[in-house]
Design a protein around this motif. Structure first.
Motif, mmCIF file in Angstrom:
data_model
loop_
_atom_site.group_PDB
_atom_site.id
_atom_site.type_symbol
_atom_site.label_atom_id
_atom_site.label_comp_id
_atom_site.label_asym_id
_atom_site.label_seq_id
_atom_site.Cartn_x
_atom_site.Cartn_y
_atom_site.Cartn_z
ATOM 1 N N GLY A 1 0.811 -1.215 0.000
ATOM 2 C CA GLY A 1 0.000 0.000 0.000
ATOM 3 C C GLY A 1 0.843 1.262 0.000
ATOM 4 N N ASP A 2 1.985 1.214 0.690
ATOM 5 C CA ASP A 2 2.826 2.407 0.744
ATOM 6 C C ASP A 2 3.520 2.653 -0.599
ATOM 7 N N ALA A 3 4.091 1.620 -1.180
ATOM 8 C CA ALA A 3 4.794 1.784 -2.459
ATOM 9 C C ALA A 3 3.834 2.283 -3.544
ATOM 10 N N LEU A 4 2.667 1.627 -3.616
ATOM 11 C CA LEU A 4 1.712 1.971 -4.667
ATOM 12 C C LEU A 4 0.989 3.282 -4.374
ATOM 13 N N GLY A 5 0.624 3.472 -3.105
ATOM 14 C CA GLY A 5 -0.060 4.710 -2.725
ATOM 15 C C GLY A 5 0.832 5.921 -2.951
ATOM 16 N N SER A 6 2.101 5.801 -2.570
ATOM 17 C CA SER A 6 3.048 6.906 -2.768
ATOM 18 C C SER A 6 3.177 7.241 -4.246
ATOM 19 N N CYS A 7 3.332 6.193 -5.064
ATOM 20 C CA CYS A 7 3.503 6.412 -6.511
ATOM 21 C C CYS A 7 2.236 7.007 -7.123
ATOM 22 N N ALA A 8 1.073 6.484 -6.728
ATOM 23 C CA ALA A 8 -0.187 6.967 -7.305
ATOM 24 C C ALA A 8 -0.403 8.443 -6.969
ATOM 25 N N ALA A 9 -0.089 8.815 -5.726
ATOM 26 C CA ALA A 9 -0.255 10.214 -5.321
ATOM 27 C C ALA A 9 0.668 11.119 -6.144
ATOM 28 N N LEU A 10 1.917 10.712 -6.271
ATOM 29 C CA LEU A 10 2.886 11.520 -7.004
ATOM 30 C C LEU A 10 2.518 11.594 -8.488
ATOM 31 N N CYS A 11 2.126 10.450 -9.032
ATOM 32 C CA CYS A 11 1.788 10.377 -10.453
ATOM 33 C C CYS A 11 0.602 11.300 -10.771
ATOM 34 N N ARG A 12 -0.408 11.239 -9.930
ATOM 35 C CA ARG A 12 -1.587 12.071 -10.166
ATOM 36 C C ARG A 12 -1.234 13.560 -10.068
ATOM 37 N N LEU B 1 -5.315 -4.110 -3.636
ATOM 38 C CA LEU B 1 -5.048 -2.676 -3.843
ATOM 39 C C LEU B 1 -5.658 -2.164 -5.142
ATOM 40 N N SER B 2 -6.366 -3.050 -5.848
ATOM 41 C CA SER B 2 -6.836 -2.668 -7.180
ATOM 42 C C SER B 2 -7.982 -1.658 -7.126
ATOM 43 N N PHE B 3 -8.516 -1.395 -5.912
ATOM 44 C CA PHE B 3 -9.542 -0.356 -5.794
ATOM 45 C C PHE B 3 -8.929 1.029 -6.006
ATOM 46 N N MET B 4 -7.594 1.115 -5.819
ATOM 47 C CA MET B 4 -6.935 2.404 -6.034
ATOM 48 C C MET B 4 -6.946 2.690 -7.530
ATOM 49 N N ASP B 5 -6.779 3.946 -7.874
ATOM 50 C CA ASP B 5 -6.789 4.293 -9.287
ATOM 51 C C ASP B 5 -5.570 3.665 -9.956
ATOM 52 N N THR B 6 -5.804 2.689 -10.801
ATOM 53 C CA THR B 6 -4.683 1.969 -11.410
ATOM 54 C C THR B 6 -4.438 2.404 -12.861
ATOM 55 N N SER C 1 -8.541 17.494 2.901
ATOM 56 C CA SER C 1 -8.377 17.629 1.449
ATOM 57 C C SER C 1 -9.529 16.989 0.690
ATOM 58 N N GLY C 2 -10.505 16.467 1.415
ATOM 59 C CA GLY C 2 -11.698 15.951 0.745
ATOM 60 C C GLY C 2 -11.638 14.482 0.382
ATOM 61 N N MET C 3 -10.817 13.702 1.085
ATOM 62 C CA MET C 3 -10.808 12.275 0.761
ATOM 63 C C MET C 3 -12.053 11.602 1.320
ATOM 64 N N ASP C 4 -12.422 10.484 0.687
ATOM 65 C CA ASP C 4 -13.591 9.729 1.127
ATOM 66 C C ASP C 4 -13.092 8.607 2.034
ATOM 67 N N HIS C 5 -13.009 8.899 3.338
ATOM 68 C CA HIS C 5 -12.406 7.968 4.293
ATOM 69 C C HIS C 5 -13.169 6.651 4.356
ATOM 70 N N ASN C 6 -14.478 6.710 4.401
ATOM 71 C CA ASN C 6 -15.251 5.473 4.531
ATOM 72 C C ASN C 6 -15.071 4.564 3.316
ATOM 73 N N ARG C 7 -15.112 5.143 2.128
ATOM 74 C CA ARG C 7 -14.934 4.351 0.907
ATOM 75 C C ARG C 7 -13.597 3.613 0.962
ATOM 76 N N LEU C 8 -12.586 4.366 1.405
ATOM 77 C CA LEU C 8 -11.229 3.845 1.468
ATOM 78 C C LEU C 8 -11.109 2.685 2.457
ATOM 79 N N ILE C 9 -11.655 2.875 3.644
ATOM 80 C CA ILE C 9 -11.537 1.873 4.705
ATOM 81 C C ILE C 9 -12.301 0.606 4.329
#
Ligand code: 5GP
Ligand code: MN
Length: 322
Positions: A30-41, A62-67, A185-193
């Motif tokens: 989650g950290d490797a992919l989350g970090s990259c996805a945030a930076l990429c976006r 982790l495929s629920f993240m924007d891939t 910043s407007g994240m959807d915490h419940n969706r994420l959890i």
């Protein structure tokens, strides 16, 4: 902390570039992919061409993240202006893509592993950060790049997974302060959890119960160990990614200080280790050519599972002798 460039300088290099290719470690978490996805976006929003290069599919959990940002196409960007390895600690953590990484005009390493080597032209490594995602958050802030809801969610995934939902001792007041800013910043915490923690598959639970049958308590209950073989996975129609978190179940046992979980992968044995309060598993991992953190580390043993189980049983028992 070792660094030869500040986050502001690294941010400037990215803003000056047109093409940026990102390299998370193999079997991305989650950290490797989350970090990259945030930076990429964030970089794409600035009009940059940016991709996350993988050598395997995104793990299902982790495929629920924007891939949309992920690709296995090595030629997606030819001779990138900037290549960034993220959460990697050493080149062996992205071995199949190391050649592509070296094609970058500027090579940057962003990491939070205390055992991280300083490779690349520029690096910013801070073992005091709970997650590389925290470094990405600071990088975006230093660079003046906005953190929108989606960027915030990706950073939160990295922070939440690397801190065990803010349980591990790497969790600090600053971790919570950053998390608070992500909420704003407007994240959807419940969706994420729900997507990350409350979507356990039936086959995964079946597989976990199968693995726990071979669990051993060692050193008068101060250590716990279990393993998964390809055979067990096949029986339960599961894959190795489904075992994410099993090592935490072992550590969660009352009285257990050290936990080790052994996974058969392509004929080798990948060892995941955890400590609870005062133990140090990094030392054991380094002894076998691996590394990580004091309380979460790993290594690879090139031997049959039976032998690997013997090796780890001895390590866990000997730990208390010394
Ligand atoms: P996990 O058990 O979740 O795979 O890994 C725990 C921690 O140890 C992570 O921070 C990971 O980066 C690190 N780690 C796991 N395996 C290895 C390895 O083979 N080499 C190194 N250097 N670090 C590892
Ligand atoms: Mn990490």
């Amino acid at each position: 902390m070792i660094k030869n460039a500040s986050l502001a300088e690294i941010g400037r290099m990215m803003l000056d570039a047109d093409t940026i290719l990102l390299f998370p470690h193999v079997s991305p978490d989650g950290d490797a992919l989350g970090s990259c996805a945030a930076l990429c976006r964030a970089l794409r929003r600035e009009g940059k061409t940016s991709w996350i290069l993988l050598d395997e599919p995104v793990p299902e959990y982790l495929s629920f993240m924007d891939t949309e940002y992920c690709t296995e196409d090595m030629d997606i960007i030819e001779a990138p202006d900037v290549c960034v390895c993220v959460d990697c600690s050493e080149e062996s953590r992205f071995a199949k893509r190391a050649g592509k990484f070296s094609e970058g005009r500027i090579r940057i390493c962003l990491d939070h592993h205390a055992t991280s080597g300083s490779f690349g032209d520029y690096y910013y490594i801070d073992g005091g950060e709970a997650a590389t995602a925290q470094i990405i958050f600071k990088l975006l802030r230093e660079t003046g790049l906005p953190v929108d809801g989606d960027v915030a969610e990706s950073i939160y995934v990295g922070m939440s997974t690397d801190t065990g939902s803010f349980q591990y001792s790497n969790t600090t007041a600053e971790t919570h302060r950053i998390a608070a800013e992500l909420f704003e910043s407007g994240m959807d915490h419940n969706r994420l959890i729900v997507a990350l923690y409350q979507s356990t598959g039936y086959r995964r639970l079946r597989m976990e119960s199968e693995i726990l049958r071979n669990m051993e308590l060692l050193a008068d209950g101060k250590a716990a160990m279990a393993y998964v073989t390809q055979e067990i996975l096949d029986e339960e129609n599961a894959v190795l990614d489904d075992c994410e978190g099993v090592v935490d179940i072992l550590r969660n046992i009352r009285g257990v200080e050290l936990a080790a979980f052994l996974k058969e992968k392509n004929g080798e044995i990948k060892v995941s280790m955890r400590a609870k309060s005062y133990g140090n598993v990094d030392g054991i991992a380094v002894k076998y050519g691996g590394g990580g953190h004091v309380k979460a580390a790993g290594c690879t043993l090139v031997m049959p599972m039976e032998e690997a189980v013997d090796v780890m049983r001895r390590e866990l028992c000997d730990y208390w002798e010394n």
